[in-house]
Scaffold this motif. Structure first.
Motif, PDB file in Angstrom:
ATOM      1  N   LYS A 171       0.832  -1.205   0.000  1.00 57.40           N
ATOM      2  CA  LYS A 171       0.000   0.000   0.000  1.00 57.40           C
ATOM      3  C   LYS A 171       0.866   1.255   0.000  1.00 57.40           C
ATOM      4  CE  LYS A 171      -0.481   0.337   5.038  1.00 57.40           C
ATOM      5  NZ  LYS A 171      -1.433   0.454   6.163  1.00 57.40           N
ATOM      6  N   PRO A 172       0.340   2.341  -0.560  1.00 56.99           N
ATOM      7  CA  PRO A 172       1.064   3.623  -0.534  1.00 56.99           C
ATOM      8  C   PRO A 172       0.741   4.390   0.741  1.00 56.99           C
ATOM      9  CG  PRO A 172      -0.952   3.886  -1.765  1.00 56.99           C
ATOM     10  CD  PRO A 172      -0.917   2.439  -1.321  1.00 56.99           C
ATOM     11  N   GLU A 173       1.485   5.445   0.965  1.00 59.27           N
ATOM     12  CA  GLU A 173       1.155   6.340   2.067  1.00 59.27           C
ATOM     13  C   GLU A 173      -0.035   7.227   1.692  1.00 59.27           C
ATOM     14  OE1 GLU A 173       4.705   8.486   3.110  1.00 59.27           O
ATOM     15  OE2 GLU A 173       5.940   6.682   2.906  1.00 59.27           O
ATOM     16  N   ILE A 174      -0.038   7.695   0.433  1.00 57.14           N
ATOM     17  CA  ILE A 174      -1.073   8.610  -0.051  1.00 57.14           C
ATOM     18  C   ILE A 174      -1.585   8.097  -1.389  1.00 57.14           C
ATOM     19  CG2 ILE A 174      -1.589  10.977  -0.811  1.00 57.14           C
ATOM     20  CD1 ILE A 174       0.728  11.925   0.959  1.00 57.14           C
ATOM     21  N   PHE A 175      -2.889   8.208  -1.613  1.00 57.63           N
ATOM     22  CA  PHE A 175      -3.476   7.875  -2.913  1.00 57.63           C
ATOM     23  C   PHE A 175      -4.158   9.132  -3.444  1.00 57.63           C
ATOM     24  CE2 PHE A 175      -4.540   3.883  -5.297  1.00 57.63           C
ATOM     25  CZ  PHE A 175      -4.962   4.531  -6.447  1.00 57.63           C
ATOM     26  N   ASN A 176      -3.715   9.590  -4.635  1.00 56.73           N
ATOM     27  CA  ASN A 176      -4.240  10.822  -5.225  1.00 56.73           C
ATOM     28  C   ASN A 176      -5.045  10.522  -6.487  1.00 56.73           C
ATOM     29  OD1 ASN A 176      -4.010  13.927  -5.178  1.00 56.73           O
ATOM     30  ND2 ASN A 176      -3.542  13.420  -7.296  1.00 56.73           N
ATOM     31  N   THR A 177      -6.226  11.113  -6.605  1.00 61.34           N
ATOM     32  CA  THR A 177      -7.063  10.989  -7.796  1.00 61.34           C
ATOM     33  C   THR A 177      -7.708  12.331  -8.090  1.00 61.34           C
ATOM     34  OG1 THR A 177      -9.099  10.440  -6.586  1.00 61.34           O
ATOM     35  CG2 THR A 177      -7.646   8.598  -7.186  1.00 61.34           C
ATOM     36  N   ASP A 178      -8.484  12.371  -9.178  1.00 57.43           N
ATOM     37  CA  ASP A 178      -9.348  13.524  -9.385  1.00 57.43           C
ATOM     38  C   ASP A 178     -10.622  13.340  -8.550  1.00 57.43           C
ATOM     39  OD1 ASP A 178     -11.163  11.878 -10.804  1.00 57.43           O
ATOM     40  OD2 ASP A 178     -10.249  12.357 -12.732  1.00 57.43           O
ATOM     41  N   GLN A 179     -11.593  14.208  -8.768  1.00 56.61           N
ATOM     42  CA  GLN A 179     -12.802  14.193  -7.956  1.00 56.61           C
ATOM     43  C   GLN A 179     -13.956  13.460  -8.645  1.00 56.61           C
ATOM     44  OE1 GLN A 179     -13.640  18.271  -6.899  1.00 56.61           O
ATOM     45  NE2 GLN A 179     -11.566  18.633  -6.158  1.00 56.61           N
ATOM     46  N   GLY A 180     -13.635  12.592  -9.598  1.00 56.01           N
ATOM     47  CA  GLY A 180     -14.659  11.854 -10.307  1.00 56.01           C
ATOM     48  C   GLY A 180     -15.462  10.943  -9.387  1.00 56.01           C
ATOM     49  N   SER A 181     -16.687  10.665  -9.798  1.00 54.65           N
ATOM     50  CA  SER A 181     -17.600   9.909  -8.937  1.00 54.65           C
ATOM     51  C   SER A 181     -17.087   8.505  -8.630  1.00 54.65           C
ATOM     52  CB  SER A 181     -18.983   9.826  -9.594  1.00 54.65           C
ATOM     53  OG  SER A 181     -18.906   9.193 -10.864  1.00 54.65           O
ATOM     54  N   GLN A 182     -16.283   7.918  -9.526  1.00 53.85           N
ATOM     55  CA  GLN A 182     -15.744   6.583  -9.253  1.00 53.85           C
ATOM     56  C   GLN A 182     -14.789   6.615  -8.068  1.00 53.85           C
ATOM     57  OE1 GLN A 182     -15.524   8.107 -12.250  1.00 53.85           O
ATOM     58  NE2 GLN A 182     -17.158   7.017 -13.334  1.00 53.85           N
ATOM     59  N   PHE A 183     -14.044   7.727  -7.922  1.00 50.72           N
ATOM     60  CA  PHE A 183     -13.027   7.828  -6.882  1.00 50.72           C
ATOM     61  C   PHE A 183     -13.538   8.485  -5.606  1.00 50.72           C
ATOM     62  CE2 PHE A 183     -10.403   8.141 -10.913  1.00 50.72           C
ATOM     63  CZ  PHE A 183     -10.101   6.793 -10.923  1.00 50.72           C
ATOM     64  N   THR A 184     -14.794   8.891  -5.600  1.00 53.74           N
ATOM     65  CA  THR A 184     -15.416   9.373  -4.367  1.00 53.74           C
ATOM     66  C   THR A 184     -16.495   8.407  -3.884  1.00 53.74           C
ATOM     67  OG1 THR A 184     -17.010  10.713  -5.634  1.00 53.74           O
ATOM     68  CG2 THR A 184     -14.975  11.805  -4.920  1.00 53.74           C
ATOM     69  N   SER A 185     -16.672   7.307  -4.608  1.00 50.72           N
ATOM     70  CA  SER A 185     -17.702   6.331  -4.244  1.00 50.72           C
ATOM     71  C   SER A 185     -17.357   5.658  -2.922  1.00 50.72           C
ATOM     72  CB  SER A 185     -17.833   5.273  -5.338  1.00 50.72           C
ATOM     73  OG  SER A 185     -16.669   4.459  -5.402  1.00 50.72           O
ATOM     74  N   GLY A 186     -18.384   5.161  -2.257  1.00 47.78           N
ATOM     75  CA  GLY A 186     -18.174   4.502  -0.974  1.00 47.78           C
ATOM     76  C   GLY A 186     -17.280   3.291  -1.067  1.00 47.78           C
ATOM     77  N   ALA A 187     -17.428   2.493  -2.133  1.00 52.54           N
ATOM     78  CA  ALA A 187     -16.631   1.273  -2.270  1.00 52.54           C
ATOM     79  C   ALA A 187     -15.145   1.593  -2.394  1.00 52.54           C
ATOM     80  CB  ALA A 187     -17.101   0.478  -3.485  1.00 52.54           C
ATOM     81  N   TRP A 188     -14.820   2.641  -3.166  1.00 54.02           N
ATOM     82  CA  TRP A 188     -13.411   3.049  -3.347  1.00 54.02           C
ATOM     83  C   TRP A 188     -12.846   3.637  -2.061  1.00 54.02           C
ATOM     84  CZ3 TRP A 188      -9.731   2.812  -7.233  1.00 54.02           C
ATOM     85  CH2 TRP A 188      -8.630   3.664  -7.106  1.00 54.02           C
ATOM     86  N   ILE A 189     -13.554   4.599  -1.477  1.00 54.22           N
ATOM     87  CA  ILE A 189     -13.082   5.286  -0.269  1.00 54.22           C
ATOM     88  C   ILE A 189     -12.946   4.315   0.894  1.00 54.22           C
ATOM     89  CG2 ILE A 189     -13.662   7.028   1.457  1.00 54.22           C
ATOM     90  CD1 ILE A 189     -12.650   8.199  -1.173  1.00 54.22           C
ATOM     91  N   ASP A 190     -13.931   3.433   1.068  1.00 52.64           N
ATOM     92  CA  ASP A 190     -13.874   2.480   2.184  1.00 52.64           C
ATOM     93  C   ASP A 190     -12.645   1.586   2.085  1.00 52.64           C
ATOM     94  OD1 ASP A 190     -16.201   3.521   3.154  1.00 52.64           O
ATOM     95  OD2 ASP A 190     -17.488   1.872   2.479  1.00 52.64           O
ATOM     96  N   ARG A 191     -12.300   1.191   0.855  1.00 51.82           N
ATOM     97  CA  ARG A 191     -11.126   0.333   0.675  1.00 51.82           C
ATOM     98  C   ARG A 191      -9.847   1.055   1.090  1.00 51.82           C
ATOM     99  NH1 ARG A 191     -10.559  -5.161   0.400  1.00 51.82           N
ATOM    100  NH2 ARG A 191      -8.440  -5.595  -0.318  1.00 51.82           N
ATOM    101  N   LEU A 192      -9.720   2.326   0.737  1.00 55.86           N
ATOM    102  CA  LEU A 192      -8.540   3.106   1.113  1.00 55.86           C
ATOM    103  C   LEU A 192      -8.479   3.325   2.626  1.00 55.86           C
ATOM    104  CD1 LEU A 192      -8.474   5.832  -1.703  1.00 55.86           C
ATOM    105  CD2 LEU A 192      -7.124   3.728  -1.561  1.00 55.86           C
ATOM    106  N   ILE A 193      -9.619   3.659   3.225  1.00 60.51           N
ATOM    107  CA  ILE A 193      -9.662   3.894   4.672  1.00 60.51           C
ATOM    108  C   ILE A 193      -9.324   2.614   5.427  1.00 60.51           C
ATOM    109  CG2 ILE A 193     -11.188   4.433   6.613  1.00 60.51           C
ATOM    110  CD1 ILE A 193     -12.612   6.428   4.792  1.00 60.51           C
ATOM    111  N   ASP A 194      -9.902   1.493   5.002  1.00 59.42           N
ATOM    112  CA  ASP A 194      -9.627   0.212   5.672  1.00 59.42           C
ATOM    113  C   ASP A 194      -8.152  -0.152   5.606  1.00 59.42           C
ATOM    114  OD1 ASP A 194     -12.298   0.012   6.244  1.00 59.42           O
ATOM    115  OD2 ASP A 194     -12.750  -1.430   4.650  1.00 59.42           O
ATOM    116  N   ALA A 195      -7.469   0.263   4.529  1.00 56.20           N
ATOM    117  CA  ALA A 195      -6.045  -0.045   4.371  1.00 56.20           C
ATOM    118  C   ALA A 195      -5.150   0.977   5.073  1.00 56.20           C
ATOM    119  CB  ALA A 195      -5.690  -0.099   2.891  1.00 56.20           C
ATOM    120  N   GLY A 196      -5.733   2.015   5.649  1.00 51.86           N
ATOM    121  CA  GLY A 196      -4.934   3.028   6.337  1.00 51.86           C
ATOM    122  C   GLY A 196      -4.181   3.950   5.406  1.00 51.86           C
TER     123      GLY A 196
END
Length: 276
Positions: A171-196
Motif C-alpha cells: 500500500k502507498p502512504e497517499i493515494f491521489n485521484t481527481d474528484q470523479g464519482s468513481q473515486f469518491t464512491s463509498g466502495a473506493w473510499i472504504d477500501r482506502l480507509i480500511d487499508a490506512g
C-alpha cells in the motif's frame, strides 16, 4: 447458439480469473458509426491540445469540414471523460452527494516508490465501439501497478484494480485521484480507509498533477490502441496487457534516465507493507 457446455466452461474460467462475465464479453456501445468516427477525431486532437473545451473543439471540427456542432462535441467529450486542463479545473464529473477530500501533495517531494499512488480513467477506442480503462500508477517510478477494462463507468472496475494493486504491491502512504464519482464512491473510499491510506484529491492549483498519467494515455493510444483497432474486448485486453508489460519492463522513462519503471520501482522499494 452458445452450447450449455461452453457456458459452463466460460463460467469456470471467469471464476478462476476472478472476472465477471459482463467484463469478459464486450457489449458494443450504442453510438452511431459517425459519432464513433468523431470521437476518435476528438480524442486524437485532445491529446495534442488538452486545453480545448467543447467550444474550441467544435471550431476545430468545423475548420476541418466535419459537421459536428458544439452540443454534440460537448456530449461526446463528456462520454469520453475528456475534461480540458484549466488552472481551476472541474477535473471530472463529481457526484453531488459524495465527500471531496483535500489535496495533500502541495509542496510534497515524491522521492520513493509507494509514497504516492495515483489513478485515472480513459476512453479507449475500438473498431466499432469503445471501452474505459482505469490504471493505477506509482507516482515516483511511473510503474503501472494494476489496470482494468470496463464497458461502463461504474466504480466496480476501479475497485477491482485497486484490490489487485494492494494485493500485489502493498500500500502507498497517499493515494491521489481527481474528484470523479468513481473515486469518491463509498466502495473506493472504504477500501482506502480500511487499508490506512491517506486520501488526496486534485483541486484548485493542482491541475498539472494529472498530466503525468495522461502521458501514459497518449503513448498507449498512439502505440497500441490506434495502431491495432481492436475488434473485441478480449483482443483489447490482450493487446493492452502486452503493451503495458513492455512499458513497465522495457521502456526507459525520461524521469529516471535509462531506468524502466520496473527498475525505478525496484531500485528504492522497501519491503511490501500489506494493506489491512
Amino acid at each position: 447458439m452458445v452450447s450449455r457446455d461452453h457456458k459452463l466452461s466460460m463460467r469456470k474460467q471467469c471464476e478462476l480469473l476472478q472476472l465477471s462475465r459482463s467484463r469478459l464479453y464486450y457489449q458494443p456501445v450504442g453510438e452511431s458509426a459517425e459519432n464513433l468516427r468523431f470521437m476518435e477525431m476528438i480524442d486524437k486532437q485532445f491529446l495534442e491540445t488538452p486545453w480545448y473545451g467543447s467550444r474550441q473543439m467544435a471550431r476545430h471540427m468545423k475548420r476541418n469540414n466535419h459537421k459536428c456542432g458544439r452540443h454534440r462535441v460537448r456530449r461526446l467529450m463528456r462520454l469520453m471523460r475528456l475534461v480540458p486542463i484549466y488552472q481551476e479545473p472541474n477535473t471530472s464529473k463529481k457526484h453531488p452527494q459524495h465527500k471531496i477530500w483535500p489535496y495533500l501533495l502541495r509542496n510534497v517531494v515524491v522521492d520513493r516508490p509507494n509514497q504516492v499512488w495515483c489513478a485515472d480513467i480513459s476512453y479507449i477506442p475500438m473498431r466499432r465501439g469503445f471501452l474505459y480503462l482505469v490504471a493505477i500508477m506509482d507516482w515516483y517510478s511511473r510503474k503501472v501497478l494494476a489496470w482494468r477494462l470496463s464497458n461502463s463507468m461504474d466504480a466496480d472496475f476501479c475497485v477491482e484494480a485497486l484490490k489487485d494493486a494492494l494485493a500485489k504491491h502493498g500500500k502507498p502512504e497517499i493515494f491521489n485521484t481527481d474528484q470523479g464519482s468513481q473515486f469518491t464512491s463509498g466502495a473506493w473510499i472504504d477500501r482506502l480507509i480500511d487499508a490506512g491510506i491517506k486520501i488526496s484529491m486534485d483541486g484548485k492549483g493542482a491541475w498539472r498533477d494529472n498530466r503525468m498519467i495522461e502521458r501514459l494515455w497518449r503513448s498507449l493510444k498512439y502505440e497500441c490502441a490506434y495502431l491495432n483497432a481492436f475488434e473485441t474486448g478480449s483482443e483489447m485486453r490482450a493487446g493492452i496487457g502486452k503493451w503495458l508489460t513492455y512499458y513497465n519492463a522495457e521502456r526507459p522513462h525520461s524521469t529516471h534516465g535509462i531506468l524502466t519503471p520496473d527498475e525505478a520501482y525496484a531500485s528504492k522499494a522497501e519491503p511490501m507493507r500489506l494493506a489491512a
